[in-house]
Design an enzyme around this catalytic site. Structure first.
Site, PDB file in Angstrom:
ATOM      1  N   VAL A 147       0.830  -1.182  -0.162  1.00 21.21           N
ATOM      2  CA  VAL A 147      -0.068   0.181   0.067  1.00 21.21           C
ATOM      3  C   VAL A 147       0.931   1.199   0.008  1.00 21.21           C
ATOM      4  O   VAL A 147       1.795   1.616   0.678  1.00 21.21           O
ATOM      5  CB  VAL A 147      -0.970  -0.077   1.066  1.00 21.21           C
ATOM      6  N   LYS A 160      -5.891  -1.726  -2.463  1.00 21.32           N
ATOM      7  CA  LYS A 160      -4.897  -1.118  -1.277  1.00 21.32           C
ATOM      8  C   LYS A 160      -6.161  -0.825  -0.301  1.00 21.32           C
ATOM      9  O   LYS A 160      -5.888  -0.745   0.822  1.00 21.32           O
ATOM     10  CB  LYS A 160      -4.224  -0.078  -1.851  1.00 21.32           C
TER      11      LYS A 160
HETATM   12  N1  HSE Z   1       0.966   0.291 -10.080  1.00 21.14           N
HETATM   13  C1  HSE Z   1       0.877   0.707  -8.661  1.00 21.14           C
HETATM   14  C2  HSE Z   1       0.723   2.377  -8.628  1.00 21.14           C
HETATM   15  C3  HSE Z   1       2.115   0.369  -8.031  1.00 21.14           C
HETATM   16  O1  HSE Z   1       1.030   2.894  -9.758  1.00 21.14           O
HETATM   17  O2  HSE Z   1       0.704   2.771  -7.515  1.00 21.14           O
HETATM   18  C4  HSE Z   1       2.483   0.737  -6.699  1.00 21.14           C
HETATM   19  O3  HSE Z   1       1.448   0.157  -5.952  1.00 21.14           O
END
Ligand code: HSE
Ligand code: NDP
Length: 436
Positions: free
Chosen positions: A132, A205
């Site tokens: 997260v 998240k």
């Molecule tokens: N793809 C995710 C983002 C990576 O851009 O936040 C980090 O969790």
């Protein structure tokens, strides 16, 4: 003391970042952990490909189960992503009494309840700080630093790719696809970038944050999820004119009726600190009853920032190796047998204010029809903005800001507006939060 031996699953952005941070800061990390931390085995699909990290002395394999089953490996670090084979790998490691560190939010949000239950049975740790908000130690902050509080609500910019895209579109007028391609090149995006732009990654998240904030089981399927693909430059400009910025927020709030869990583009007053969090940076605002509002800010994606969180978890695990499993910090902050069954509210019952943009025929009576519909649904207006159309133009844009209203009432109002002959395009709606 001998170093702790680690097996790494995945040598991509975060895998290589983790090796680099462990190598660069090895001495300091050992002074903190009380022992060295050494990567002895690692897996990737293609082990011939050159990598952005030094692999000397590490046994390489294309089969991640070889790493999990390696008798020398005591801690398995899962940095593959996705749910399969990540779930099977994590469960196999736990079954062998090995601790697991992961950056995989999809894995925790979807299978965390099962994985934590197995880990508790075996007395091993599953650490997931990097899952997260990238490098921000938000799990530790809520789980430990705010343990004396009743958490009232939290709201966060928790996807770096999405925030990077919105910022570049607003500040530089760049095209969506062009900025997304850059986020992929920089290693920010998920393997499937629709997870970033459709809000799924943020919903993973938020599922995790809500569990550790409110002591509820992980419930990804209950999160209302909207991405950023329909945010237009026009709405960004109108929002700015009215004193707001559009951010993609995850919001979790305790109410008397239940818990709100939602991810969507949101207008925020531009003077709020969180409205000024730009680029790949993330921020999470957490309101506790005792501490009041607290704000956590930092890089939300990228090799080194994410590795910072992975390595912090490794240090935590190493420090806990000799501790009594019964007395460790619980995975979801609350004791596993003390999780609550507080319901998650259906989106229809959530209350927010709204920004609405309507494309209407420019003739008398249009606004009166709309306000009558709002009256019927007990929706009160905070502001109305109507652009003076060109002399020859027969259409106009009307922007309406409402006070807080139940989502279900707003849905009915929008449906009634849609049926007016004078309304000539779908109504654009973006929720608003004051975050007071
Ligand atoms: N793809 C995710 C983002 C990576 O851009 O936040 C980090 O969790
Ligand atoms: P990458 O795609 O860069 O790396 C994934 C690695 O896993 C690669 O080494 C790949 O091998 C290997 N791999 C992929 N699929 C399989 C498979 N089916 N079996 C075995 N190995 C496989 O991903 P990231 O490093 O970006 O992300 C890793 C995890 O960290 C994800 O869960 C992600 O959500 C999370 N995360 C990522 C952040 C970031 O900024 N990138 C930030 C926070 C969390 P090969 O290299 O040979 O293709």
């Amino acid at each position: 003391m001998k170093p702790v031996k680690v097996g790494l699953l995945g040598l991509g952005t975060v895998g290589c970042g983790t090796i680099n941070v462990l190598t660069r800061n090895g001495d300091e990390i050992a002074r903190r952990a009380g022992r060295g931390i050494e990567v002895v085995a690692a897996s990737a699909r293609d082990i011939q490909r050159p990598r952005d990290c030094r692999l000397e002395g590490i046994r390489l394999t294309t089969d991640p189960f070889d790493v999990v089953n390696d008798p020398e490996v005591g801690i398995v670090v899962e940095l593959i992503g996705g749910t399969s084979p990540a779930r099977e790998l994590a469960l196999a490691a736990i079954a062998q009494g090995k601790h697991v560190v992961t950056a995989n939010k999809a894995l925790i949000a979807l299978h965390g309840n099962e994985i934590f239950a197995e880990a508790q049975k075996r007395g091993v740790m599953v650490a997931f700080e990097a899952a997260v908000a990238g490098g921000i130690p938000i799990i530790k902050a809520i789980r430990e630093g705010l343990a004396g509080n009743r958490i009232l609500w939290l709201a966060g910019i928790i996807n770096g790719t999405g925030n990077f895209i919105l910022t570049e579109m607003r500040d530089k007028g760049r095209e969506f696809d062009d900025v997304l391609a850059e986020a992929q090149r920089l290693g920010y995006a998920e393997a499937d970038p629709t997870f970033d732009v459709e809000g799924i990654d943020a919903a993973h998240k938020l599922t995790i944050l809500a569990s550790i904030a409110f002591g509820i089981p992980l419930q990804f399927d209950k999160v209302y999820t909207e991405g950023i693909t329909r945010v237009t430059r026009e709405d960004v400009a109108y929002a700015a004119e009215l004193g707001y910025r559009i951010k993609h927020l995850g919001v979790a709030r305790q109410t008397d009726q239940g818990i709100e869990l939602r991810v969507h583009p949101t207008l925020i007053p531009h003077r709020r600190l969180i409205a000024n969090v730009d680029g790949v940076m993330n921020a999470v605002l957490v309101k506790g009853d005792a501490v009041g509002p607290t704000l956590y800010y930092g890089a939300g994606a990228g090799a080194d920032p994410t590795a910072s969180a992975v390595v912090a978890d490794l240090v935590d695990v190493v420090r806990a190796l000799t501790s009594d499993p019964e007395n460790r910090v619980p995975h979801l902050a609350f004791q596993a047998d003390a999780l609550s069954d507080t319901p998650v509210l259906p989106m229809e019952d959530v209350q927010t204010a709204f920004y609405l943009r309507l494309r209407v025929q420019d003739k008398p009576g249009v606004l009166a029809d709309i306000t009558r519909i709002f009256g019927d649904e007990r929706i009160s207006l905070e502001a109305v903005l109507q652009r003076e159309p060109d002399e020859q133009a027969s259409e106009a844009s009307v922007i309406l800001l409402t006070h807080k209203v139940r989502e279900g009432n707003m849905n009915r109002a929008i449906e009634a507006i849609r049926q007016l002959d004078t309304v000539i395009a779908p109504v654009v709606r973006i929720r608003m939060e004051t975050l007071k």
